[in-house]
Motif scaffolding. Structure first.
Motif: not given
Length: 304
Positions: A244-259
């Motif tokens: 359906t070309d639908q975005l359902l969830a989004i989060k911005r992430v900062k990543l060093q070693k683990r997240a």
């Protein structure tokens, strides 16, 4: 105007039309230079544009940046001023796109952020991000006997001796490339679909960076010599429904070693199996994005 069907050309026009660029100067005699730049770019502009329009200048200089076409003097200074706020503007644009639930357009805008950082087009060889690489070297890699070297990870799998035989570069330049490969983000991504609660689905994503140097504690700034100031890595995690070309969830992430990140979205209203994709998208590098499929099996209509 931003719509579901906006393509890369339209995204670029929207970025260039930002109010932040309204005060770009128009100097005497500069219009001819802008006109020449416009006529030699990938995307044309409307025939009846004014070449003293600051937004036309912004569009032309952004495209020069992606094409790695050198501009000098005042235009180079203008280009720097255009690039500096571009990531902030794209973050805001992606927020608007996401609020509308447009999946493909959001992914395209994220790729535009990568293009701004690296100064290259989405269709260029990702190898051009490497120090000292030219289109000729990228072509040589793709024509490599035995195995085509098309990605940065392909090159990273080679020994230094194999790399030297292929690239034929001075040892100092080869060391620069090896240094880049050690810093290029190699992310292990795992995810788990958790039981829904109250008609929602939760996906827990675990990200872990493979560090080439065991003593390395941070990723460090992005290798982006064509961007006018140091930049830290940023990532997006996205869940979408391709059908359906639908975005359902989004989060911005900062990543060093683990997240470890949780994303939540509404469960399908109808019973049955539903397929989704989870995406990890860089804001800085081309060629390191990831996508994986997963399915949700809804037992009862209503989201259980």
């Amino acid at each position: 105007m931003l719509t579901l069907k906006t393509k890369l050309k339209g995204l670029l026009e929207i970025l260039a039309s930002a109010s932040e660029y309204a005060d770009l100067p128009s100097r005497p005699g500069e219009q001819k230079s802008i006109e020449r730049l416009v006529h030699h770019q990938r995307f044309s502009v409307e025939k009846k544009v004014r070449y003293d329009d600051p937004h036309v200048k912004a569009n032309a200089l952004l495209q020069c940046h992606f094409s790695r076409r050198t501009v000098e003097g005042d235009l180079a200074a203008d280009q720097r001023e255009i690039l500096l706020p571009a990531h902030r503007l794209l973050l805001a644009l992606i927020d608007v796109i996401s609020s509308n639930g447009w999946l493909t357009l959001a992914l395209n805008a994220m790729e535009l952020s990568q293009m701004v950082t690296q100064g290259m087009w989405d269709r260029d060889s990702v190898l051009l991000q490497l120090p000292h690489f030219t289109e000729e070297l990228a072509r040589r890699c793709q024509e490599n006997e035995g195995k085509a070297i098309e990605t940065i990870f392909d090159l990273a799998e080679m020994s230094t001796h194999e790399m030297q035989d292929l690239l034929q570069l001075p040892s100092s330049q080869l060391q620069d490339i090896v240094g880049f490969l050690r810093r290029f983000p190699n992310i292990d991504m795992a995810f788990q679909v958790l039981e829904g609660d109250g008609g929602s689905v939760t996906v827990q994503v675990t990200l872990e960076r493979e560090m080439a140097d065991l003593l390395q504690s941070e990723a460090g700034p992005v290798h982006a010599p064509r961007f006018p100031k140091p930049k830290e890595e940023g990532w997006w995690l996205v869940i979408g429904d391709r059908s359906t070309d639908q975005l359902l969830a989004i989060k911005r992430v900062k990543l060093q070693k683990r997240a470890r990140v949780k994303l939540e979205f509404a469960a399908p209203a109808e019973a049955g199996r539903k397929d989704y994709k989870v995406y990890l998208m860089s804001d800085s590098y081309l060629g390191c994005d990831q996508e994986y499929e997963f399915a949700v099996d809804v037992k009862d209509a209503g989201g259980d």
